[in-house]
Design an enzyme around this catalytic site. Structure first.
Site, PDB file in Angstrom:
ATOM      1  N   CYS A 128       0.681  -1.052   0.056  1.00 16.76           N
ATOM      2  CA  CYS A 128       0.119  -0.022  -0.110  1.00 16.76           C
ATOM      3  C   CYS A 128       0.752   1.218   0.030  1.00 16.76           C
ATOM      4  CB  CYS A 128      -0.847  -0.051   1.119  1.00 16.76           C
ATOM      5  SG  CYS A 128      -2.328  -1.595   1.165  1.00 16.76           S
ATOM      6  N   HIS A 165      -3.411   7.722   2.275  1.00 13.71           N
ATOM      7  CA  HIS A 165      -3.587   6.517   1.849  1.00 13.71           C
ATOM      8  C   HIS A 165      -5.200   5.992   2.496  1.00 13.71           C
ATOM      9  CE1 HIS A 165      -3.749   2.179   1.002  1.00 13.71           C
ATOM     10  NE2 HIS A 165      -3.474   1.663   2.206  1.00 13.71           N
ATOM     11  N   ASN A 213     -10.018   0.298   0.187  1.00 15.57           N
ATOM     12  CA  ASN A 213      -8.668   0.433   0.044  1.00 15.57           C
ATOM     13  C   ASN A 213      -7.881  -0.249  -1.175  1.00 15.57           C
ATOM     14  OD1 ASN A 213      -5.790   0.078   0.352  1.00 15.57           O
ATOM     15  ND2 ASN A 213      -6.038  -0.960   2.429  1.00 15.57           N
TER      16      ASN A 213
HETATM   17  N1  COA Z   1     -18.291  -7.852   9.914  1.00 17.89           N
HETATM   18  C1  COA Z   1     -18.847  -8.071  11.176  1.00 17.89           C
HETATM   19  N2  COA Z   1     -18.012  -8.547  12.005  1.00 17.89           N
HETATM   20  C2  COA Z   1     -16.585  -8.495  11.930  1.00 17.89           C
HETATM   21  C3  COA Z   1     -16.164  -8.137  10.799  1.00 17.89           C
HETATM   22  C4  COA Z   1     -17.038  -7.710   9.554  1.00 17.89           C
HETATM   23  N3  COA Z   1     -16.611  -7.631   8.443  1.00 17.89           N
HETATM   24  N4  COA Z   1     -15.022  -8.234  10.616  1.00 17.89           N
HETATM   25  C5  COA Z   1     -14.544  -8.316  11.866  1.00 17.89           C
HETATM   26  N5  COA Z   1     -15.665  -8.471  12.738  1.00 17.89           N
HETATM   27  C6  COA Z   1     -15.782  -8.911  14.227  1.00 17.89           C
HETATM   28  C7  COA Z   1     -14.682  -9.746  14.461  1.00 17.89           C
HETATM   29  O1  COA Z   1     -14.625 -10.978  14.273  1.00 17.89           O
HETATM   30  C8  COA Z   1     -14.696  -9.402  16.082  1.00 17.89           C
HETATM   31  O2  COA Z   1     -15.609 -10.359  16.693  1.00 17.89           O
HETATM   32  P1  COA Z   1     -15.451 -10.949  18.060  1.00 17.89           P
HETATM   33  O3  COA Z   1     -15.161  -9.776  19.061  1.00 17.89           O
HETATM   34  O4  COA Z   1     -16.769 -11.888  17.910  1.00 17.89           O
HETATM   35  O5  COA Z   1     -13.989 -11.715  17.916  1.00 17.89           O
HETATM   36  C9  COA Z   1     -15.306  -8.044  16.126  1.00 17.89           C
HETATM   37  O6  COA Z   1     -15.807  -7.716  14.819  1.00 17.89           O
HETATM   38  C10 COA Z   1     -13.999  -6.926  16.355  1.00 17.89           C
HETATM   39  O7  COA Z   1     -12.999  -7.385  15.607  1.00 17.89           O
HETATM   40  P2  COA Z   1     -11.757  -6.468  15.516  1.00 17.89           P
HETATM   41  O8  COA Z   1     -10.679  -6.791  14.653  1.00 17.89           O
HETATM   42  O9  COA Z   1     -11.217  -6.070  16.936  1.00 17.89           O
HETATM   43  O10 COA Z   1     -12.515  -5.103  15.054  1.00 17.89           O
HETATM   44  P3  COA Z   1     -11.599  -3.596  14.667  1.00 17.89           P
HETATM   45  O11 COA Z   1     -12.448  -2.457  15.278  1.00 17.89           O
HETATM   46  O12 COA Z   1     -10.238  -3.622  14.908  1.00 17.89           O
HETATM   47  O13 COA Z   1     -11.597  -3.471  13.237  1.00 17.89           O
HETATM   48  C11 COA Z   1     -10.342  -3.496  11.069  1.00 17.89           C
HETATM   49  C12 COA Z   1     -11.147  -4.406  12.188  1.00 17.89           C
HETATM   50  C13 COA Z   1     -10.029  -4.511  10.224  1.00 17.89           C
HETATM   51  C14 COA Z   1     -11.528  -2.868  10.471  1.00 17.89           C
HETATM   52  C15 COA Z   1      -9.474  -2.750  11.641  1.00 17.89           C
HETATM   53  O14 COA Z   1      -8.592  -3.259  12.596  1.00 17.89           O
HETATM   54  C16 COA Z   1      -8.681  -2.180  10.777  1.00 17.89           C
HETATM   55  O15 COA Z   1      -8.829  -1.212   9.910  1.00 17.89           O
HETATM   56  N6  COA Z   1      -7.222  -2.327  10.721  1.00 17.89           N
HETATM   57  C17 COA Z   1      -6.331  -1.728   9.888  1.00 17.89           C
HETATM   58  C18 COA Z   1      -6.524  -2.468   8.664  1.00 17.89           C
HETATM   59  C19 COA Z   1      -6.020  -1.890   7.423  1.00 17.89           C
HETATM   60  O16 COA Z   1      -6.197  -0.692   7.212  1.00 17.89           O
HETATM   61  N7  COA Z   1      -4.917  -2.435   6.873  1.00 17.89           N
HETATM   62  C20 COA Z   1      -4.377  -2.230   5.671  1.00 17.89           C
HETATM   63  C21 COA Z   1      -3.456  -1.250   5.859  1.00 17.89           C
HETATM   64  S1  COA Z   1      -2.788  -0.872   4.127  1.00 17.89           S
END
Ligand code: COA
Length: 325
Positions: free
Chosen positions: A115, A252, A282
């Site tokens: 990215c 980004h 993304n």
């Molecule tokens: N729909 C519904 N629930 C979802 C889900 C979805 N698409 N994806 C994850 N969950 C659930 C998880 O399973 C978890 O459930 P649990 O508590 O029963 O285990 C819950 O939501 C919370 O998950 P968590 O990973 O803590 O959520 P979060 O608030 O951190 O959000 C991301 C997840 C991926 C959106 C976030 O971590 C993020 O944006 N990270 C950076 C990712 C990124 O930008 N990467 C690219 C960089 S280039």
């Protein structure tokens, strides 16, 4: 003191036609529009056709950038494509783009920094242009991230999309001052100790397959805000500018909460931050030129503006670049 600057003289982008909404994804994985919007800000993403490779998106974005710059494909002597989703393992997607555009013989290669690829690629092109090795460069971010998705993994498949964006970069004489037109300064980083936080579980020299994207989302999120803010500060310093001088921030586009977290940390005016994550999702290395083009098309970013780009991705890589249009 007279210096050669690498100026951005044209910007273009392209999104494949098909739009996949959050509601569409809710039909294939256990998710909801509400969850995706609240946690990421994403409402939809674009998806390339099966018969539409990354190079096709890149070519369309490049054509539009060349048109804006008033340049012909035959004048292009350097193509750098930032991509994680090349058409083939080799040749480089840049070589294919060169052929499809009809540029003739020149320099062409890909940059792989996931990215952060577009910011890395810009710095590479800057080296060629500022040293007189290229007179008309195309820097392209082009990605089909949907090809790397595990469509049973709701934690990743909702986050990514396809698209391409391109800059034409040409030499311009400057004074070595912050008022110069062109790329003013960079900060680039990689912490290879964190390769396991965001990666694809395949490759030619391991599984022999393309693989699927895997991510420790929470941990990537935590690194993102702190690292990006540091890189922005370092790029501003390298460019001799103050953060307060910046007209537009083009981040980004991974997650609206990351964009806001970085903005809050640096005290940025949110009206100066370009966000397209809601409609593009993304698109990895394509996200910055896609966002930049959107904000130029709607008249927000104009010639003469001071713009700060930032990115973060697998590697973990991250970086920032200040430029005056
Ligand atoms: N729909 C519904 N629930 C979802 C889900 C979805 N698409 N994806 C994850 N969950 C659930 C998880 O399973 C978890 O459930 P649990 O508590 O029963 O285990 C819950 O939501 C919370 O998950 P968590 O990973 O803590 O959520 P979060 O608030 O951190 O959000 C991301 C997840 C991926 C959106 C976030 O971590 C993020 O944006 N990270 C950076 C990712 C990124 O930008 N990467 C690219 C960089 S280039």
């Amino acid at each position: 003191m007279s210096v050669i600057r690498s100026a951005v003289t044209g910007v273009g982008s392209y999104l494949p036609e098909q739009v996949v909404t959050n509601a569409d994804l809710a039909k294939i994985v256990d998710t909801t529009d509400e969850w995706i919007v609240e946690r990421t800000g994403i409402r939809q993403r674009h998806k390339a056709r099966d018969d539409e490779p990354t190079s096709d998106l890149a070519v369309e974005a490049a054509r539009r950038a060349l048109l804006q710059a008033g340049r012909e494909a035959s004048e292009v002597d350097l193509i750098v494509v930032a991509t994680t989703t090349p058409d083939m393992t080799f040749p480089a997607t840049a070589s294919i783009v060169q052929r499809k555009l009809g540029c003739g013989v020149g320099i062409a290669f890909d940059v792989q920094a996931v990215c952060s690829g577009f910011v890395y690629a810009l710095s590479v092109a800057d080296g060629f242009v500022a040293r007189g090795l290229a007179k008309c460069a195309l820097v392209i971010g082009a990605e089909e991230m949907t090809r790397l998705m595990d469509w049973t993994d709701r934690t990743t498949c909702v986050l990514f999309g396809d698209g391409a964006g391109a800059f034409v970069v040409e030499p311009r004489e400057g004074q070595g001052a912050k008022t110069d037109q062109g790329l003013l300064g960079f900060a680039l980083r990689c912490d290879g100790a964190k390769t396991d936080l965001l990666y694809v579980d395949g490759g030619p020299a391991t599984t022999g397959t393309v693989g699927h994207l895997r991510m420790a989302g929470n941990q990537v999120f935590r690194h993102a805000v702190v690292n990006i803010a540091e890189a922005i500060t370092a790029a501003a310093q390298a460019s001799g500018i103050e953060i307060a001088d910046v007209d537009w921030f083009v981040p980004h586009q991974a997650n609206q909460r990351i964009i806001k977290g970085v903005g809050d940390r640096l005290g940025l005016d949110e009206n100066k931050v370009i966000s397209t994550v809601a409609t593009h999702a993304n698109t990895s290395a394509a996200s910055i030129p896609l966002a930049m083009d959107a904000a130029m098309q709607d008249g927000r970013i104009k010639t003469g503006d001071l713009v700060l780009l930032e990115a973060m991705g697998g590697g973990l890589t991250w970086g920032a670049c200040a430029l005056r249009l």
